[in-house]
Every structure is written in C-alpha cells, then in structure tokens.
Motif scaffolding. Sequence first.
Motif, PDB file in Angstrom:
ATOM      1  N   GLY A 199       2.279  -5.573   6.366  1.00 42.02           N
ATOM      2  CA  GLY A 199       1.811  -4.223   6.055  1.00 42.02           C
ATOM      3  C   GLY A 199       0.533  -3.842   6.771  1.00 42.02           C
ATOM      4  N   GLY A 200      -0.470  -4.729   6.740  1.00 41.93           N
ATOM      5  CA  GLY A 200      -1.743  -4.447   7.403  1.00 41.93           C
ATOM      6  C   GLY A 200      -1.577  -4.238   8.898  1.00 41.93           C
ATOM      7  N   GLU A 201      -0.755  -5.083   9.521  1.00 43.04           N
ATOM      8  CA  GLU A 201      -0.502  -4.959  10.962  1.00 43.04           C
ATOM      9  C   GLU A 201       0.152  -3.626  11.295  1.00 43.04           C
ATOM     10  OE1 GLU A 201       0.914  -8.809  13.154  1.00 43.04           O
ATOM     11  OE2 GLU A 201       1.684  -8.871  11.120  1.00 43.04           O
ATOM     12  N   LEU A 202       1.173  -3.268  10.519  1.00 41.39           N
ATOM     13  CA  LEU A 202       1.895  -2.028  10.821  1.00 41.39           C
ATOM     14  C   LEU A 202       0.984  -0.818  10.708  1.00 41.39           C
ATOM     15  CD1 LEU A 202       4.451  -3.592  11.173  1.00 41.39           C
ATOM     16  CD2 LEU A 202       5.602  -2.048   9.599  1.00 41.39           C
ATOM     17  N   ILE A 203       0.042  -0.859   9.767  1.00 45.20           N
ATOM     18  CA  ILE A 203      -0.874   0.281   9.625  1.00 45.20           C
ATOM     19  C   ILE A 203      -1.708   0.442  10.891  1.00 45.20           C
ATOM     20  CG2 ILE A 203      -2.914   1.131   8.383  1.00 45.20           C
ATOM     21  CD1 ILE A 203      -1.633   0.004   5.807  1.00 45.20           C
ATOM     22  N   TYR A 204      -2.238  -0.676  11.448  1.00 46.25           N
ATOM     23  CA  TYR A 204      -3.045  -0.463  12.656  1.00 46.25           C
ATOM     24  C   TYR A 204      -2.171  -0.088  13.850  1.00 46.25           C
ATOM     25  CZ  TYR A 204      -2.660  -5.351  14.581  1.00 46.25           C
ATOM     26  OH  TYR A 204      -2.238  -6.551  15.114  1.00 46.25           O
ATOM     27  N   TRP A 205      -0.929  -0.588  13.894  1.00 43.25           N
ATOM     28  CA  TRP A 205      -0.021  -0.127  14.952  1.00 43.25           C
ATOM     29  C   TRP A 205       0.208   1.385  14.853  1.00 43.25           C
ATOM     30  CZ3 TRP A 205       2.805  -2.056  19.150  1.00 43.25           C
ATOM     31  CH2 TRP A 205       2.686  -3.420  19.392  1.00 43.25           C
ATOM     32  N   GLU A 236      -9.062  10.227  17.321  1.00 46.41           N
ATOM     33  CA  GLU A 236      -8.386  11.472  16.902  1.00 46.41           C
ATOM     34  C   GLU A 236      -7.328  11.182  15.838  1.00 46.41           C
ATOM     35  OE1 GLU A 236      -6.819  13.458  20.330  1.00 46.41           O
ATOM     36  OE2 GLU A 236      -8.820  13.881  21.156  1.00 46.41           O
ATOM     37  N   THR A 237      -6.535  10.117  16.055  1.00 46.91           N
ATOM     38  CA  THR A 237      -5.512   9.734  15.069  1.00 46.91           C
ATOM     39  C   THR A 237      -6.158   9.351  13.745  1.00 46.91           C
ATOM     40  OG1 THR A 237      -4.039   8.931  16.814  1.00 46.91           O
ATOM     41  CG2 THR A 237      -3.609   8.134  14.586  1.00 46.91           C
ATOM     42  N   ASN A 238      -7.258   8.595  13.800  1.00 48.83           N
ATOM     43  CA  ASN A 238      -7.945   8.170  12.579  1.00 48.83           C
ATOM     44  C   ASN A 238      -8.432   9.365  11.768  1.00 48.83           C
ATOM     45  OD1 ASN A 238      -7.464   5.573  13.332  1.00 48.83           O
ATOM     46  ND2 ASN A 238      -9.594   5.001  13.682  1.00 48.83           N
ATOM     47  N   THR A 239      -8.908  10.399  12.460  1.00 51.90           N
ATOM     48  CA  THR A 239      -9.359  11.619  11.765  1.00 51.90           C
ATOM     49  C   THR A 239      -8.192  12.255  11.021  1.00 51.90           C
ATOM     50  OG1 THR A 239     -11.044  11.989  13.457  1.00 51.90           O
ATOM     51  CG2 THR A 239     -10.452  13.878  12.081  1.00 51.90           C
ATOM     52  N   LYS A 240      -7.024  12.307  11.671  1.00 48.59           N
ATOM     53  CA  LYS A 240      -5.823  12.871  11.015  1.00 48.59           C
ATOM     54  C   LYS A 240      -5.448  12.064   9.771  1.00 48.59           C
ATOM     55  CE  LYS A 240      -3.729  14.617  15.286  1.00 48.59           C
ATOM     56  NZ  LYS A 240      -2.708  14.326  16.305  1.00 48.59           N
ATOM     57  N   SER A 300       0.833  -1.208   0.000  1.00 50.25           N
ATOM     58  CA  SER A 300       0.000   0.000   0.000  1.00 50.25           C
ATOM     59  C   SER A 300       0.871   1.263   0.000  1.00 50.25           C
ATOM     60  CB  SER A 300      -0.900   0.009   1.230  1.00 50.25           C
ATOM     61  OG  SER A 300      -0.127   0.176   2.405  1.00 50.25           O
ATOM     62  N   ASP A 301       0.281   2.362  -0.457  1.00 54.37           N
ATOM     63  CA  ASP A 301       0.971   3.661  -0.409  1.00 54.37           C
ATOM     64  C   ASP A 301       1.337   4.014   1.030  1.00 54.37           C
ATOM     65  OD1 ASP A 301       0.737   3.895  -3.122  1.00 54.37           O
ATOM     66  OD2 ASP A 301      -1.034   5.189  -3.063  1.00 54.37           O
ATOM     67  N   PHE A 302       0.456   3.662   1.959  1.00 50.99           N
ATOM     68  CA  PHE A 302       0.689   3.944   3.380  1.00 50.99           C
ATOM     69  C   PHE A 302       2.017   3.330   3.827  1.00 50.99           C
ATOM     70  CE2 PHE A 302      -2.075   4.524   7.440  1.00 50.99           C
ATOM     71  CZ  PHE A 302      -0.979   4.933   8.173  1.00 50.99           C
ATOM     72  N   ILE A 303       2.211   2.045   3.528  1.00 50.58           N
ATOM     73  CA  ILE A 303       3.437   1.354   3.942  1.00 50.58           C
ATOM     74  C   ILE A 303       4.648   1.891   3.185  1.00 50.58           C
ATOM     75  CG2 ILE A 303       4.616  -0.896   3.772  1.00 50.58           C
ATOM     76  CD1 ILE A 303       2.903  -0.492   6.296  1.00 50.58           C
ATOM     77  N   CYS A 304       4.489   2.161   1.903  1.00 57.11           N
ATOM     78  CA  CYS A 304       5.613   2.714   1.125  1.00 57.11           C
ATOM     79  C   CYS A 304       6.021   4.082   1.675  1.00 57.11           C
ATOM     80  CB  CYS A 304       5.231   2.813  -0.353  1.00 57.11           C
ATOM     81  SG  CYS A 304       5.078   1.189  -1.137  1.00 57.11           S
ATOM     82  N   ASP A 305       5.036   4.889   2.076  1.00 58.73           N
ATOM     83  CA  ASP A 305       5.336   6.198   2.678  1.00 58.73           C
ATOM     84  C   ASP A 305       6.084   6.025   3.998  1.00 58.73           C
ATOM     85  OD1 ASP A 305       4.134   7.507   0.596  1.00 58.73           O
ATOM     86  OD2 ASP A 305       2.254   7.924   1.647  1.00 58.73           O
ATOM     87  N   TYR A 306       5.695   4.999   4.769  1.00 60.04           N
ATOM     88  CA  TYR A 306       6.387   4.736   6.034  1.00 60.04           C
ATOM     89  C   TYR A 306       7.844   4.351   5.769  1.00 60.04           C
ATOM     90  CZ  TYR A 306       7.747   2.473  10.426  1.00 60.04           C
ATOM     91  OH  TYR A 306       8.418   2.116  11.575  1.00 60.04           O
ATOM     92  N   LEU A 307       8.070   3.470   4.799  1.00 61.44           N
ATOM     93  CA  LEU A 307       9.435   3.031   4.482  1.00 61.44           C
ATOM     94  C   LEU A 307      10.280   4.188   3.938  1.00 61.44           C
ATOM     95  CD1 LEU A 307       8.782  -0.468   2.856  1.00 61.44           C
ATOM     96  CD2 LEU A 307       9.455   0.032   5.194  1.00 61.44           C
ATOM     97  N   LEU A 347      -5.325   8.728   3.876  1.00 64.60           N
ATOM     98  CA  LEU A 347      -4.818   7.382   4.133  1.00 64.60           C
ATOM     99  C   LEU A 347      -5.920   6.486   4.678  1.00 64.60           C
ATOM    100  CD1 LEU A 347      -1.433   8.448   5.740  1.00 64.60           C
ATOM    101  CD2 LEU A 347      -1.711   7.382   3.508  1.00 64.60           C
ATOM    102  N   LYS A 348      -5.881   5.227   4.283  1.00 55.37           N
ATOM    103  CA  LYS A 348      -6.930   4.279   4.672  1.00 55.37           C
ATOM    104  C   LYS A 348      -6.702   3.797   6.101  1.00 55.37           C
ATOM    105  CE  LYS A 348      -9.186   0.012   3.226  1.00 55.37           C
ATOM    106  NZ  LYS A 348      -9.093  -1.193   2.391  1.00 55.37           N
ATOM    107  N   VAL A 349      -7.744   3.906   6.914  1.00 54.63           N
ATOM    108  CA  VAL A 349      -7.697   3.451   8.303  1.00 54.63           C
ATOM    109  C   VAL A 349      -7.919   1.938   8.341  1.00 54.63           C
ATOM    110  CG1 VAL A 349      -8.995   3.518  10.462  1.00 54.63           C
ATOM    111  CG2 VAL A 349      -8.399   5.652   9.315  1.00 54.63           C
ATOM    112  N   GLN A 350      -7.110   1.234   9.121  1.00 53.25           N
ATOM    113  CA  GLN A 350      -7.188  -0.233   9.164  1.00 53.25           C
ATOM    114  C   GLN A 350      -8.204  -0.727  10.197  1.00 53.25           C
ATOM    115  OE1 GLN A 350      -5.312  -1.762   6.963  1.00 53.25           O
ATOM    116  NE2 GLN A 350      -5.453  -3.915   7.470  1.00 53.25           N
ATOM    117  N   VAL A 351      -8.233  -0.080  11.370  1.00 59.46           N
ATOM    118  CA  VAL A 351      -9.161  -0.507  12.432  1.00 59.46           C
ATOM    119  C   VAL A 351      -9.823   0.716  13.062  1.00 59.46           C
ATOM    120  CG1 VAL A 351      -8.008  -2.669  13.034  1.00 59.46           C
ATOM    121  CG2 VAL A 351      -7.244  -0.553  14.111  1.00 59.46           C
ATOM    122  N   ASN A 352     -11.048   0.525  13.523  1.00 60.78           N
ATOM    123  CA  ASN A 352     -11.774   1.579  14.235  1.00 60.78           C
ATOM    124  C   ASN A 352     -12.003   1.144  15.678  1.00 60.78           C
ATOM    125  OD1 ASN A 352     -12.465   3.765  12.272  1.00 60.78           O
ATOM    126  ND2 ASN A 352     -13.263   2.009  11.143  1.00 60.78           N
TER     127      ASN A 352
END
Length: 522
Positions: free
Chosen positions: A337-343, A249-253, A6-13, A259-264
């Motif tokens: 990747g999915g795990e790191l996004i929710y972390w 609050e983090t999810n809103t940011k 995902s773009d999210f993980i690529c941005d993190y790396l 960016l796609k939120v993994q968990v609510n």
Amino acid sequence: ETNYFSDFICDYLDESPELESLYHRFPTIENFKLQIEDKSKNYNHQFRNVLVNALMKGYGDLRLSSPTLTNIDLIKNENTFTVTTGHQLNLFTGPLYFLYKIISTINLTKQLKEAYPEYNFVPVYWMASEDHDFEEINYFNFKGKKIQWNSSQTGAVGHFNTKGLEDVFEVIAAEFGAGNNAEQLKIWFEKAYLKHDNLADATRYLANELFGKYGLVILDADDKDLKRLFVPQMISELLEQTAFTNVSETNTKLEELGLKVQVNPREINLFYIKDGLRERIVEVDGKYSVLESDIEWNKDDLLKHLEEFPERFSPNVIMRPLYQEVILPNLCYIGGGGELIYWLQLKSNFESQGITFPILLLRNSVLIKTKKQAEKLDKLNISDKDLFLDRNSFINKKVRKISNIDIDFSEQIKHLEQQFDNLHQLAEQTDKSFLGAVKAQEVKQTKGLKHLEKRLLKAQKRKLADEIERCTDLQEQLFPNESLQERNTNFSEFYLEYGDDLISVLMKHLEPLNGQFTIITI
C-alpha cells in the motif's frame, strides 16, 4: 473490511474517479493488452542485450535454474515483457510479505501467458541495493524474538560487507533447533550471509534458492552499464529539476483531496554513492555539490563526471521508479500500500520524460493459520472477520457472545434519547432557558449508562477470564503485536513446520488480480 488499509488504497481499488488522473490503467487482464502495445512502442529495445548482460554478470557463479535461464534469454526478444516487484535487502527476507510480493509477481506472469500466449512474461525481483536505511532491514522476527545484525557501516546497503553475521548465525542456529527443515534454513542462512561478501550478493543467493525453480529473475540495478542507459533522464533531473516541479504539483492536488502524501520531492532527486558515502546532490547558484563531503563540480564537470562514472549516481525514491521503467520492458509494478501511494504521485513526471507509466497492482495479502489454530477458532466460535477487530473490540464482542447476560445498552440509550427529545420539545414550548439544563441532564445520564455498561462488561470479563484469554492468545498468535502477521513474522517460522510445502501452497492460492485478503489454513 479489514481496517488495515488506508483510505487512499481502498479508493484506488474501488477505482474512485478522483484518482483516475494518477494512474495509466487499472490492473485488469484486459488492460494488459493495451499496456503491451504502449510499452512495445515506447521501450528502447536496444536496451535488452545490455539488460541481459547485466543480469548474467550480477548472478556471477550462482547456479541458475533452467526456468530462470530461459526467462533471462527470453528478455532478448521484442515480444517479452516483465512484471516487477521490488523490496529492501531485509535480513533473511524480513517479514512474510517479501514472499507474497514475489509470488504475486510470478503468478501474474503465468496468468498473462495464458491470456496472451503470443507474448512472454518474466517475473523480476528488483533488489533495493542502493537504499541506505540499515535500521529498517538489519533484523527479522522469529517467534517473538528480534534477531538483529549490528554494523556501523554506512552508504548503500547492498555494498555492506557481511562481516559480523557469524554471530547472528550462531543465534539463529540455536533458535531453529534440529530437524530437516531447520537444517535447510541454517544452510540457506550460512551460504547466503557467510559465503558472500556483500548484502546484495547474499540476498540474491537467498531469493534464487527460494524462487529460482519458478523462473524468478533477480536484478541489482546498481550497475554501471544499466545506469548509463539512464543518463539522459539523470541529466534532465540535474539541470531542469523536472521531478520536483511535476511531483510537487501532483502532491498539491492530493492534499486538496485530503489524501496523505507519502513522499516529497527534492530539487534534485539523485544521490552520490562512493566508498561508504551515499549523500544528496544539491545545486546552489550553478555549483553542484555532495552534502557531508567536499565534492563539488560546475555544470560541465558534473556532466563529464556523470558520463564517465554513471554508477556513482543513485536515484532516490522519486527517481527509482523512472529508472526501473526506462531499463526494463515492464508492464506492471506490484507493491504494498505505501509503495503504491508514492507511485501514484509520479505519473506526471513519467509523462514529462515520455516514459510509459506501468500498471500498478497491490500485492496479495495473506493470513496463514495452522490446522490446529483453525480448529481452536472453530471451537471458540471466532470468525475470520472477528480476528481483524482491534483487541478491545474483539474482547468486547467475545464477552457479549459468550455471556448469558446481554450487556448491550444501545437500546436503553436510544430510549433515553427519545425521552430527552420530548423534554427538549417541552422546554421549547414553556421556557427556553431550560434547554441547557435539559441537554446537560441528557449528557450526564447517557454518560452514566455508558459507564455502567463498561463496568458490567469488565465484571463479565473477569468472570469469563479463562475463555477470553484463550481467544486473545489465538488472536495474538495470528496478529502479533496487534498488527498483520505478514508485516511481522518471518517465513522461517512456517518453513520449520511445513518445509517446501509452504511456498507451493502459497503459489496455489495467491491470485494477484483478486483484490481480496487471502486466509489460508495449512
């Protein structure tokens, strides 16, 4: 470059500045020194003995290797820290990346010991024994077949009785066939699932057989004594709903960043588990209850029950990481990747609880090729990068490469666009009412050229069908169902061929801090 992340993980790396507030430290060997200092000050070292006792109790009468026993004993020392990965209790380990997570974890502890010899580093596999999604874990794929365990049990999967797996064993015994490596696989399956009463014990046995000699420590945190260490955070969650406020609050940011939120988060991020029940705890007007049951408490009774039976309270996906970091002297979590996004959604909740947020590391990703496959790829002039293309792009690229006709109309389309630029200017200067007609003609002719290109490619595909079929067969072998091998194939397919060499080769090649997709030819 693989197009599988995902773009999210690529941005993190890429250490994108907009994500900096979501993590504590980026995973570099230098940053671990600072993480050690933080965790030393922030971890309750009195928990170490409770942790060691819980580990030994969990292993029961399993035979432990000398490296694992040494590592468990080292946890008592204040200069010992853990690196942790977690995974569901997938039948017979599930997809290959189960191995990659654990090997990444073991190899990182070795690297840290070389860099910081004055400290000890222990690799931990956290069993997700309190998960409830049985449909996600009740099967594994073997040579295109789905080997599945059907059961009507409910609740936390770690508690599931292994009854019924005798039928699965008969199926896999036939599938694995004969030979030394096949016999070893059968022994592992039989001893894990037919000689242990529940899924948690079966999984612990299997992971210990595969990785015990490398010092892996396996933790089932579904334990009364360990849960008791987490009671203060559970009280905060029940009474103050801290995770809901912070994570929301983090999810809103994240949503503002696109960016796609993994968990609510829920208002209360704890389950209640008992006798096949695993349901959410909810609060309405000061009354606490368990969904799908008649269990309820007032506040005082709830807190009394929590103190008396902490093992019945189970953290969900939002609270589990916090539980992990409270009870372990942990520096780093290694996940997909999915795990790191929710972390990355959880740091603010850690800060509110005064718990050090771990370094987050993306696990190694691997594609395994056999020597025979590598030779075929070479003969067919298929590069590693080509393999990662989607099926249609892969075929089209191959057709263009092996065809003696250049079926690429990009130059003609470019030329057409230039011609119509001139026509647009001409219409602009003479009669603007013709602009629409010119545009319509441009669209029509461009579409016609692209259609013709497709038809010619199709004709060439028919002409070159045999070679294209060999190419796509190879890609399908390495990318089953047009997905990554590591997300589909079970380790047993390779173990049949290579035996213990499979894990030793992976140990040799996986570099956890490398950040590259690893391709290995065995």
